[in-house]
Design a protein around this motif. Structure first.
Motif, PDB file in Angstrom:
ATOM      1  N   ASP A  51       4.244  -2.351   6.698  1.00  0.00           N
ATOM      2  CA  ASP A  51       4.431  -2.631   5.269  1.00  0.00           C
ATOM      3  C   ASP A  51       5.759  -3.331   5.003  1.00  0.00           C
ATOM      4  O   ASP A  51       5.845  -4.245   4.184  1.00  0.00           O
ATOM      5  N   ARG A  97       0.820  -1.209   0.000  1.00  0.00           N
ATOM      6  CA  ARG A  97       0.000   0.000   0.000  1.00  0.00           C
ATOM      7  C   ARG A  97       0.856   1.262   0.000  1.00  0.00           C
ATOM      8  O   ARG A  97       0.588   2.196  -0.751  1.00  0.00           O
ATOM      9  N   TYR A  98       1.899   1.291   0.831  1.00  0.00           N
ATOM     10  CA  TYR A  98       2.681   2.516   0.999  1.00  0.00           C
ATOM     11  C   TYR A  98       4.088   2.442   0.414  1.00  0.00           C
ATOM     12  O   TYR A  98       4.694   3.482   0.164  1.00  0.00           O
ATOM     13  N   LYS A 151       2.869   2.380  10.463  1.00  0.00           N
ATOM     14  CA  LYS A 151       2.254   1.827   9.252  1.00  0.00           C
ATOM     15  C   LYS A 151       3.325   1.454   8.230  1.00  0.00           C
ATOM     16  O   LYS A 151       3.220   0.426   7.541  1.00  0.00           O
ATOM     17  N   LEU A 152       4.348   2.288   8.133  1.00  0.00           N
ATOM     18  CA  LEU A 152       5.449   1.973   7.222  1.00  0.00           C
ATOM     19  C   LEU A 152       6.179   0.706   7.680  1.00  0.00           C
ATOM     20  O   LEU A 152       6.562  -0.134   6.853  1.00  0.00           O
ATOM     21  N   ALA A 161       2.052   7.081   0.794  1.00  0.00           N
ATOM     22  CA  ALA A 161       2.803   7.116   2.053  1.00  0.00           C
ATOM     23  C   ALA A 161       2.885   8.506   2.657  1.00  0.00           C
ATOM     24  O   ALA A 161       3.369   8.668   3.786  1.00  0.00           O
ATOM     25  N   GLU A 162       2.414   9.505   1.937  1.00  0.00           N
ATOM     26  CA  GLU A 162       2.489  10.879   2.436  1.00  0.00           C
ATOM     27  C   GLU A 162       1.703  11.017   3.740  1.00  0.00           C
ATOM     28  O   GLU A 162       0.533  10.648   3.818  1.00  0.00           O
ATOM     29  N   ARG A 163       2.386  11.535   4.770  1.00  0.00           N
ATOM     30  CA  ARG A 163       1.814  11.768   6.103  1.00  0.00           C
ATOM     31  C   ARG A 163       1.369  10.481   6.804  1.00  0.00           C
ATOM     32  O   ARG A 163       0.570  10.510   7.741  1.00  0.00           O
ATOM     33  N   VAL A 164       1.869   9.353   6.376  1.00  0.00           N
ATOM     34  CA  VAL A 164       1.559   8.077   7.022  1.00  0.00           C
ATOM     35  C   VAL A 164       2.507   7.884   8.208  1.00  0.00           C
ATOM     36  O   VAL A 164       3.719   8.075   8.060  1.00  0.00           O
ATOM     37  N   HIS A 204      -7.605   6.606  -2.511  1.00  0.00           N
ATOM     38  CA  HIS A 204      -6.883   7.632  -1.757  1.00  0.00           C
ATOM     39  C   HIS A 204      -7.880   8.449  -0.952  1.00  0.00           C
ATOM     40  O   HIS A 204      -9.077   8.102  -0.892  1.00  0.00           O
TER      41      HIS A 204
END
Length: 536
Positions: A228, A168-169, A224-225, A217-220, A271
């Motif tokens: 992933d 996803r990211y 969460k990263l 991935a912006e502002r995630v 999104h």
């Protein structure tokens, strides 16, 4: 801008439509007997190496062998001498120039290779030298490859050995050490944050390979990263284990299959602006909800099961838009129109004023038509999935300011396109040359086939032309064969009608000249260009 995803599932195919403010913007079609190959990973067998093209053909179990170019292969790093020493990013790969050995440490038969980047003491990256493909591959060799482009027309799939696994990211690159950020993320602070956090996470989990942060991935948050990363590492381990289990007697084998279209759409297309995901199949609805809950939780509550009687695509006029997307002509609201022609080499789009006459001056009329055309062109490129070289023939403008405005408008509209595009300046002839990345068949190629009557030319010979060919053929037959006393012409109804009316005098003159009777017979199964001359 509001956006909706519509998923129409049938026993034959799956279709996903992307609606921008209620208007069809993109359509994805996947037929169950002909699934797309992009993203799939195969253990293939090299069947032919072509040094002259610096490419190889690889058997991956499809109807056509796939194409692998040397530029799409992992490059072999070579140590660079500086004061008889080199410095390599990975401590496990440190070598001295005196040994002459390669710094690449292969694991799992070259599948989990993480080529080091060779640096000088000043940390300047040394460019990796390209190696000739005939020195890297040989016929019968088994290699792990990933499909980057589907079969297009008569061309086989395009391959790479640089494996990439998307989530996803993030995108995981097992054979690289690059940390990249999507170009669509504009904020420098956010780009710096992502790069710092990804670098830190890679060191924490001792990740071998590289990562790319996707636009999503912006502002995630960092947790969460991290999730992933663990998912991608486990997926890569599964692929490597699957590779080890393969029977060596098989010429090719599917190692990893990309997600189905509904799940892929949730991963790649959803999104923050996506208001709804509407699905008309209960089983797929449950699968998508389960997948979204695990990987894209923010969209979970926006997934809706459509159960009404009218077809989902009919309610949103998607079927009508699909029919229009197969036409050459696209009408503009002002009265102007586009003519879109797709050929083997390129696609051309011609802009015309049509019935739009404007108000103040010719230049103003042309300017407004071209501006409106940029919106329609960007939408049609996405909707029809047109790729490769594209020539845009705008109406000629005199003022440079107008040319700049039209080009800026086109660039703004194409910024919303997922496919990579490259645009040139407006030429003196009003032409704009551009390219758009092509990874799958266009809508026309996917839904249509060449016309059986004209063989894809788009036109047929006139009935008059066919009549004259028949006259010449009868004269040729009369000179070659002396025995026939009668000619019977078997042809399409339109041709026979012309022979009995407008060309009746010519037929009478030909009968007198040849000394033979000429009769006619209609064959409704013949095309206008087909005919036979029967000798009696």
């Amino acid at each position: 801008m509001s956006e909706e995803l519509l998923m129409n599932i049938s026993p034959m195919e799956c279709r996903v439509a992307v609606l921008d403010n209620g208007v069809l913007g993109e359509i994805y079609i996947e037929r169950h007997h002909k699934l797309g190959l992009v993203g799939n990973i195969y253990l293939g067998t090299v069947v032919r190496v072509l040094p002259g093209m610096q490419a190889a053909f690889v058997d991956i179990g499809q109807s056509r062998t796939a194409f692998l170019h040397v530029n799409d292969m992992q490059r072999e790093p070579r140590p660079v001498v500086e004061n008889k020493n080199t410095i390599v990013d990975d401590d496990n790969h440190k070598q001295t120039a005196a040994t002459g050995a390669s710094p690449v440490a292969d694991t799992m038969e070259g599948l989990a290779v993480t080529p080091p980047v060779v640096r000088t003491r000043s940390t300047e990256v040394i460019p990796v030298t390209k190696t000739l493909i005939q020195h890297r591959l040989h016929e019968g060799q088994r290699i792990l490859v990933q499909v980057t482009k589907d079969q297009l027309g008569s061309k086989g799939a395009r391959l790479t050995t640089n494996i990439s696994l998307p989530s996803r990211y993030l995108v995981y690159l097992p054979s690289s050490d690059h940390v990249g950020i999507s170009q669509r993320i504009d904020s420098e602070d956010e780009r710096t944050r992502l790069k710092t956090e990804l670098t830190s996470l890679m060191q924490t989990v001792s990740l071998k390979g590289g990562l790319i942060a996707r636009t999503a991935a912006e502002r995630v948050p960092v947790n969460k990263l991290e999730e992933d990363i663990y998912y991608l590492v486990q997926l890569w381990r599964t692929i490597c284990a699957r590779r080890q289990e393969i029977n060596h007697h098989q010429s090719s084998e599917l190692i990893y299959q990309e997600l189905s279209l509904p799940l892929r759409s949730i991963r790649d297309l959803v999104h923050a602006d996506t208001e709804k995901v509407i699905i008309d199949n209960a089983q797929v609805y449950e699968q998508v909800r389960y997948f979204a809950k695990e990987f894209v939780p923010f969209v979970y509550e926006r997934i809706v099961h459509y159960t009404a009687e009218p077809a989902l695509f009919d309610v949103h006029r998607v079927e009508d838009d699909l029919r229009d997307a197969l036409k050459r002509r696209v009408d503009l609201k002002s009265g102007g129109y586009l003519i879109i022609d797709q050929t083997e080499a390129m696609t051309t789009i011609d802009v015309n004023t049509g019935s739009f006459v404007g108000g103040r001056s010719l230049e103003d009329t042309v300017y407004k038509t071209n501006l409106e055309a940029t919106h329609a062109i960007a939408r049609q490129l996405r909707l029809r999935n047109l790729g490769g070289i594209i020539i845009l023939d705008f109406i000629d403008m005199l003022e440079q300011e107008h040319k700049n405005d039209v080009l800026t408008s086109l660039q703004e509209q194409l910024a919303q396109d997922y496919a990579k595009t490259n645009i040139t300046q407006v030429s003196e002839l009003g032409l704009v040359e551009m390219t758009r990345k092509r990874t799958r068949e266009s809508l026309g190629q996917q839904l249509c086939e060449p016309c059986s009557t004209c063989q894809g030319r788009g036109f047929v010979k006139t009935a008059e032309t066919v009549c004259f060919e028949i006259f010449r053929e009868m004269m040729r037959c009369a000179r070659t064969y002396n025995s026939p006393k009668k000619f019977t012409v078997v042809a399409h109804a339109a041709v026979i009608d012309l022979l009995l009316t407008s060309e009746a005098d010519t037929v009478a003159d030909l009968e007198y000249l040849l000394g033979r009777v000429i009769t006619f017979e209609v064959e409704n199964l013949y095309t206008q260009e087909q005919y036979d001359i029967v000798l009696d």
